[in-house]
Design an enzyme around this catalytic site. Structure first.
Site, PDB file in Angstrom:
ATOM      1  N   LYS A 277       0.821  -1.208   0.000  1.00 18.71           N
ATOM      2  CA  LYS A 277       0.000   0.000   0.000  1.00 18.71           C
ATOM      3  C   LYS A 277       0.854   1.257   0.000  1.00 18.71           C
ATOM      4  CE  LYS A 277      -3.619   2.193   2.824  1.00 18.71           C
ATOM      5  NZ  LYS A 277      -4.457   2.047   4.035  1.00 18.71           N
ATOM      6  N   HIS A 339      -9.105  -7.479   7.842  1.00 21.46           N
ATOM      7  CA  HIS A 339      -8.323  -6.367   8.366  1.00 21.46           C
ATOM      8  C   HIS A 339      -8.375  -6.302   9.888  1.00 21.46           C
ATOM      9  CE1 HIS A 339      -6.745  -2.309   8.900  1.00 21.46           C
ATOM     10  NE2 HIS A 339      -6.415  -2.298   7.629  1.00 21.46           N
ATOM     11  N   HIS A 365       2.846   0.551   8.458  1.00 17.48           N
ATOM     12  CA  HIS A 365       2.086   1.792   8.455  1.00 17.48           C
ATOM     13  C   HIS A 365       2.899   2.885   7.781  1.00 17.48           C
ATOM     14  CE1 HIS A 365      -0.885   0.751  11.918  1.00 17.48           C
ATOM     15  NE2 HIS A 365      -1.348   0.424  10.734  1.00 17.48           N
ATOM     16  N   TYR A 375      13.974   2.458   3.378  1.00 14.16           N
ATOM     17  CA  TYR A 375      15.182   1.816   3.891  1.00 14.16           C
ATOM     18  C   TYR A 375      14.962   1.033   5.179  1.00 14.16           C
ATOM     19  CZ  TYR A 375      17.748   4.505   0.432  1.00 14.16           C
ATOM     20  OH  TYR A 375      18.211   5.024  -0.740  1.00 14.16           O
TER      21      TYR A 375
END
Length: 408
Positions: A277, A339, A365, A375
């Site tokens: 996402k 979810h 998130h 990273y």
């Protein structure tokens, strides 16, 4: 002629106290003990009064004359200088007492009293987590403020700051905890109102693209996991529900998984950025239980590209409603979604002392700094692997509770 500093210095005590006059009623009173006191004799409202202006040498001759002049100006304005000084002293005392009350009723002091009252009966780990969240986020923001000086805007800005670092669930819990502290204070006459009650978290926090976040409470997990284990539908769907529970990835990330992403030998699942996402690569450390599920899936779908191929077209993943409809059939319509496992994992892991950064990274998130996010996909992998194993063991323990309750 007024006094000189030399005269004041040379004034010696006598058998009786005596006065040395300066000017306009100002004098030096020399006591038998040798104390030298500045005094001013004046009349107000027909009465003679004597006003103390300090002690020599702490108050020099020059400073005594300055105090004398200031007092004479007050008298010239038709005000009793001694009454004025008393009123000022009393006002300062009231201010000091008010500041002391504010310090005693600062948000931090009230919050700590609330926590001591609230922690009774709570698990030590959960109670400690709540305290650490207060100390990390809330108290630095407005802990020193008088509790009634905390505004809805203060709480809102804090929540937005927490959300900004990718911890939406923590922001919601901050609102809940802050509201509990104010209710505690109001019930004890410490605060007048609850600013957290002026808005709901959904009024300010971003709704993650309108997804359905329905989920059961942690206490309902034993029954849910037992029903999932006993699911009589398609085996692929049952295994998909199990793997989702163990890994708490998003539904799309699960059903679109390819076998090339899964490394069973090294117990990790690397989800490429294009499937995430937030467009950053994500690593899922695999617990022993997750590996068992994947090995079972390997026997079913291992010859193809997809871990969860569709029923009619093996080159396309299963429908994103497959898990949702399976939960419906288990009796959880409107109560639980795929979810929902993410929300449960976030809440339970936070409550069991796992570091917020480890939990939020594993939930993938969003962070404000997307360059940094690119990273940190491998950051804290050792800690995250231990956390994922703890989570899988926790779910198995809840399933065992459900099986035990079912046999009784």
């Amino acid at each position: 002629m007024g006094l000189t500093t030399k005269q004041v210095d040379n004034a010696k005590p006598l058998a009786k106290r005596y006065k040395l006059a300066d000017s306009a009623g100002l004098c030096l009173l020399v006591s038998q003990s040798g104390a030298k006191l500045w005094r001013w004799r004046y009349r107000f409202d027909g009465k003679e009064k004597m006003m103390a202006l300090g002690e020599y040498p702490m108050v020099s001759l020059a400073e005594a004359r300055e105090r004398h002049f200031a007092a004479r100006k007050i008298l010239a304005a038709g005000i009793d200088p001694m009454a004025e000084r008393k009123a000022i002293a009393e006002a300062k005392q009231r201010e000091a007492e008010a500041r002391q009350r504010e310090m005693e009723n600062s948000f931090e002091k009230v919050a700590r009293k609330w926590w001591e009252w609230w922690e009774a009966g709570k698990s030590p780990r959960h109670a400690d987590y709540v305290l650490r969240r207060l100390e990390a986020d809330v108290l630095p923001a407005f802990g020193s403020r008088f509790i009634d000086a905390v505004t809805p805007a203060d709480i809102r800005e804090l929540m937005l700051a927490i959300e900004g670092r990718g911890a939406r669930d923590v922001a919601k819990r901050t609102h809940e905890t802050t509201g509990q502290i104010f209710r505690f204070a109001i019930a004890r006459g410490i605060a007048c109102r609850n600013p957290a009650a002026d808005f709901k978290p959904s009024d300010i926090l971003v709704d993650a693209k309108g997804e359905n976040f329905s989920r059961v409470d942690a206490r309902d997990l034993p029954e849910l996991l037992l029903k999932m284990e006993s699911y009589e539908g398609d085996a692929l769907t049952r295994l998909a529900m199990k793997l989702m529970a163990y890994t708490f990835v998003r539904t799309s990330e699960l059903i679109e998984a390819e076998w090339s992403e899964v490394d069973l030998d090294h117990a990790r699942w690397d989800i490429p950025a294009e499937r995430m996402k937030m467009d950053t690569r994500h690593i899922v450390p695999l617990s022993r239980q997750s590996l068992e599920v994947l090995r079972a899936l390997k026997l079913l779908t291992g010859k193809g590209r997809l871990v969860f191929p569709g029923a009619n077209d093996k080159n396309r993943p299963m429908s994103n409603n497959t898990i949702l409809f399976a939960l419906y059939r288990l009796g959880y319509k409107g109560r639980m979604t795929g979810h929902g496992f993410r929300g449960l994992a976030s809440t339970i892991l936070h409550e069991n002392d796992f570091a917020e950064e480890h939990v939020e990274l594993q939930l993938a998130h969003q962070r404000r700094n997307k360059v940094a996010a690119a990273y940190n996909h491998a950051k804290y992998l050792t800690q995250r692997a231990a956390m994922m194993q703890w989570w899988a063991d926790y779910l198995d323990a809840q399933l065992a509770r459900g099986e035990k309750a079912d046999t009784q």
